[in-house]
Motif scaffolding. Sequence first.
Motif, PDB file in Angstrom:
ATOM      1  N   THR A 379       0.839  -1.206   0.000  1.00 34.87           N
ATOM      2  CA  THR A 379       0.000   0.000   0.000  1.00 34.87           C
ATOM      3  C   THR A 379       0.870   1.251   0.000  1.00 34.87           C
ATOM      4  O   THR A 379       2.019   1.228   0.435  1.00 34.87           O
ATOM      5  N   THR A 380       0.311   2.316  -0.498  1.00 35.26           N
ATOM      6  CA  THR A 380       1.050   3.573  -0.539  1.00 35.26           C
ATOM      7  C   THR A 380       0.201   4.672   0.098  1.00 35.26           C
ATOM      8  O   THR A 380      -1.008   4.542   0.203  1.00 35.26           O
ATOM      9  N   GLY A 381       0.873   5.722   0.524  1.00 38.82           N
ATOM     10  CA  GLY A 381       0.131   6.865   1.049  1.00 38.82           C
ATOM     11  C   GLY A 381      -0.176   6.777   2.535  1.00 38.82           C
ATOM     12  O   GLY A 381      -0.503   7.782   3.151  1.00 38.82           O
ATOM     13  N   GLU A 384       2.758   8.509   4.749  1.00 40.89           N
ATOM     14  CA  GLU A 384       2.794   9.964   4.678  1.00 40.89           C
ATOM     15  C   GLU A 384       1.845  10.601   5.687  1.00 40.89           C
ATOM     16  O   GLU A 384       2.104  11.687   6.187  1.00 40.89           O
ATOM     17  N   GLU A 385       0.747   9.894   5.999  1.00 38.10           N
ATOM     18  CA  GLU A 385      -0.232  10.460   6.933  1.00 38.10           C
ATOM     19  C   GLU A 385       0.312  10.605   8.345  1.00 38.10           C
ATOM     20  O   GLU A 385      -0.214  11.386   9.133  1.00 38.10           O
ATOM     21  N   TYR A 392      10.459  11.498   1.739  1.00 40.39           N
ATOM     22  CA  TYR A 392       9.569  10.434   1.254  1.00 40.39           C
ATOM     23  C   TYR A 392       9.901   9.133   1.980  1.00 40.39           C
ATOM     24  O   TYR A 392      10.922   8.511   1.699  1.00 40.39           O
ATOM     25  N   MET A 394       8.664   5.923   2.174  1.00 37.62           N
ATOM     26  CA  MET A 394       8.792   4.615   1.543  1.00 37.62           C
ATOM     27  C   MET A 394      10.006   4.564   0.619  1.00 37.62           C
ATOM     28  O   MET A 394      10.717   3.571   0.565  1.00 37.62           O
TER      29      MET A 394
END
Lengths: 450, 407
Positions: A379-381, A384-385, A392, A394
């Motif tokens: 999963t991505t994003g 960042e939360e 960055y 990941m």
Amino acid sequence: MSKDIRIKKGLDIRLIGQAEEATESAIISNSYTIRPEDFHSIIPKLVAKEGTHVKAGETLFFNKDNEAMKFVSPVSGEITEIQRGPRRRIDAIKITADKAQAFLDHGKFDLNSDAEKTKAHLLASGCWAFIKQRPYDVIAKADSTPKAIFVSGYASAPLAANLDYTLAGKEAELQAAVTALSKFTEGGVHISVGAKSSSPLANLQNAITHKVSGPHPSGNVGTLINKVNPVNKGETVWTVNAQDLVIIGELLLTGKFNAERIIALAGSSVKKPRYFKTKLGAEIATMVYDNGVEKDSNARFISGNVLSGKQVQPDGNLDYYSNVISVIPEGDDYEFFGWNKPVFNKVSTSRALTFSWLTPKKKFELNTNTNGEHRAFVTTGTYEEVFPLDIYPMQILKACMYKDLDEMEALGMYEVAPEDFALTEFVCVSKQPHQKIIREGLDLMLKEIG
Amino acid sequence: MGLKNNLHNFKEKNKDKKWIPGFNALFTFLYMPNETTHNGTHIKAADDLKRTMNTVIMALVPCLIFGMFNAGYQHYLAQGLIESANGFLGASFWTLDNLVVGLWKVLPLVIVSYGVGLAVEFVFAIIKGHEVEEGYLVTGMLVPLIVPVDIPLWMLSVAVIFGVVIGKEVFGGTGMNILNPALTIRAFLFFAYPTWMSGDKVWIHGAVERDQMIAAGQNVDAISGETILGTLAQGKEVAYSVWDMFCGIIPGSVGETSTLLILVGAVFLIFAKIGSWRIMLSSVVGALVMGLIFNGLVSAEVITEGSKFYGLMSTEFWHHLLIGGFAFGTVFMATDPVTASQTNKGKWIYGFLIGFLSIMIRVFNPAYPEGVMLAILLMNVFAPTIDHYVVQGNVKKRMKRLKAKTA
């Protein structure tokens, strides 16, 4: 120059077992253990032999790369055992404490001395161990000049000891330490305090105070650095834990290396979470059983917080830098259909039949189960939360995994420490060991670039 | 208690066996494993990959059920045996007869897709000695929804093997693939067996069979059902209302016709924070922009009625969202986190280009009127490049900071 720092990205993990603000004196520990592994990347050269008697503040070993950098005993007593691992690596130094404590007198220090003198004093008295540096998150090189020094006076991690409480009344020591540190840098000593706190760190001279607010990791020193003055290639910053300033300060003022510290005993496995006055290296058994953890209970003992602390055995000891012992239940059991049934009793940042978003104030009892198996990044994003740094996450983790030094450098590896990746590791759907990946990446850079 | 302990003991006893990942895959479906953390964070959030994948599958279930009813409905409607259903709740749509046809035709697709795909995954897991990864759980559900209902099962099997091996496993398995595996499977079918993937016969159960019967000299009526895209590409009048298109009671691949239910799935995925709203939104915007450009060309009379592009270009720009596989592709395919852009900024660009290119391919390539599949596959390939430039932005900022310091 003071700047208020407010972060939005992050996550407060509310856990049961926050320490109540009442301090007890721990039973005096008979034996104290110092583990050189606490001082990452330092190769110890032993001075004290088995059977010798040391005073509190007397050198146990020094840094092989810098003989001036001493590491000292927290108590006076007899060195009863030196445990060695493979290739005669020193694993632990055990000291059986005297009934009456005797301190080595390092001499009262003149706070108007220049940087060189101050440095020599801190190195010789064992206080240098408390000064860490970035890049690499290791003990500061004695010949480095930091562009600034950072201290976090706000603990936002789950079940962290409240620094306002544990440092109360230590203004004089804190001030002495900050004054001494301010000699080393032109960029100033930056201290963060909680926006609503009454921290004894708030009104120090020779320091720049920042009020921070927002979810964890607002109290991490890495967040403070990133928001105030991020590390560039070729630069160094130093960091010191707020509670360690007290030891440095007392040494400067009185000449004694007093390893005393107020720590929190916290976590859902503890019957009565509260604070203890104890010393570095003390056996945790002296604190955890009285009104604490059931004997023989299936619990995880952690020296440090639940996100970045070290697992210790019940007969283990408090490590050199921690001011909290967390005890939470082990999660070594299977859970029927655990992967698809609705979840109300665990924390999650998603809403995939996980309902912690319904109860933002609820306190949870989390155990050590991984809640799933290790997988490749998918999963991505999500990282960042919870990751407030301008990096960055990941991409830098992947760069560490495929050991591309240029890319690691370009993506900001000089700025980070493993603990900055604790929250991304917590939320990671693929259960990747982020902090370990970052630590190994930093070690690789340290070895290759230095 | 008994079952759990027996399974645990069995696992411990056979720890070193080569086939143990196969057993573990089944075991972990029944019980979340007893694995604990070792330093690093001592606690972990509740989500794992199984839960994430399961959420996507839940979002797909309404489309699957609708697809079953629609298979039966189109079958009977084409033969003139039932009245046309008027709208989503039409009486002739939600009937048992329709469902029986749907179950008979669609369930085998689901079973073959999962059976073959998971078999390949198990084999690779055992060969490579790692745990069985969950990636195929979603792929296996997507595949039956994006093929025509009458596709022969052996073709599906061949395509699934190709898609999983070449699309995913050769790159290292779930998380490493470049192309969306479900779309790789569909693309394989599309180019290997084009007669089964396009035209006016394959979308309705029984139409191909009827053709063969007629060819054999039997006296029966031919049935056919063109998709809306096919109709438009040939410049013919569309016989369906906008409401029909939105509800999905139109011919098409099994699960992609109902924009309404896809929208329900999208809302669920966005709410659960599993699907990327950035990709979905930007993709819709991209499609609308391209649609508007084409509409503009038509109204500026650059393209006139005689042109072979007229039919699709003059389609009102927002109708493009309702017809073909655009909605399904945008919500369930473009958002695959592994093959999409991984940075938030990149997702905007990636999604926009998918929408933009989908409509462009759709209009300019009437032989293959579905553009969304090719657009997503193309952007899958470019996603790492987009990310590269987004990340370089961050790197440049760092370099600038360093320069400002040293200058």
